[in-house]
Write an enzyme that holds these catalytic residues in place. Sequence first.
Site, short mmCIF file in Angstrom:
data_model
loop_
_atom_site.label_atom_id
_atom_site.label_comp_id
_atom_site.label_asym_id
_atom_site.label_seq_id
_atom_site.Cartn_x
_atom_site.Cartn_y
_atom_site.Cartn_z
N ARG A 3 11.84 -8.87 2.37
CA ARG A 3 12.92 -7.23 2.70
C ARG A 3 13.60 -7.14 3.64
NH1 ARG A 3 7.97 -3.39 2.99
NH2 ARG A 3 7.98 -3.90 5.68
N ARG A 56 13.85 -2.93 9.77
CA ARG A 56 12.45 -3.23 10.38
C ARG A 56 12.13 -4.19 11.55
NH1 ARG A 56 7.26 -0.83 7.16
NH2 ARG A 56 6.01 -1.70 8.96
N LYS A 101 0.36 -1.31 -0.23
CA LYS A 101 0.14 0.06 -0.25
C LYS A 101 1.22 1.34 -0.38
CE LYS A 101 -2.31 -0.85 3.69
NZ LYS A 101 -1.91 -2.47 4.37
N ARG A 103 -9.33 1.60 9.50
CA ARG A 103 -9.46 0.36 9.93
C ARG A 103 -10.21 -0.57 10.68
NH1 ARG A 103 -4.09 -0.79 10.01
NH2 ARG A 103 -1.93 1.98 10.23
N ARG A 106 0.33 -8.72 13.61
CA ARG A 106 -0.24 -8.03 12.15
C ARG A 106 -1.02 -8.83 11.71
NH1 ARG A 106 4.86 -5.19 10.33
NH2 ARG A 106 3.47 -4.12 8.92
#
Length: 192
Positions: free
Chosen positions: A126, A138, A13, A87, A149
Amino acid sequence: MNIILLGPPGAGKGTQAARLVEERNMVQLSTGDMLRAARTSGTEMGQRVAEVMDRGELVTDEIVIGLIREKLEEGSEGGFIFDGFPRTLAQADALGDLLKETGQKLDVVIEMRVNDDVLVERIVGRARDAVAAGGTARADDNEESLKIRLMEYYKKTSPLIGYYHAKGNLRPVNGLGEIDEVAAEIGVVLDA
């Protein structure tokens, strides 16, 4: 044109929103970015945000809607991309009310469809690529964090798929393609 990019964490996104900002002169309304900017702005709303965050509490939907209202009132020639909001179903209702109140509308909700297994591979890759390039991954780019998540997404956010489908706004795209392929699919939806 006002749009929502909807999809699980890691679906791309943010990558696609950045392209739309550059190519279509849209404004990305990322709630996280807006909260950080508000906190340091010195405005009345910014002071409310800072107080809540300083207490370690979650910012209320009312405050987030207030920040979005400010941005909508500033206007945008190319329209807005809602990123990270809504959300929940309550937030979707609040956004709909706000858009109506400000004389705007939601044009389309783009659902970026992905396969969870491929998504896990993408996120782990990633992280691996970031480390291999000499950077740092991250903190949440690992399989365990992603699964947590994803569970939150499926519990709280995925009901928006049916919500926007019923309203006639939902348009699915394949979120697993290469970045340019996904962008082309989104372009077809927006130009329809």
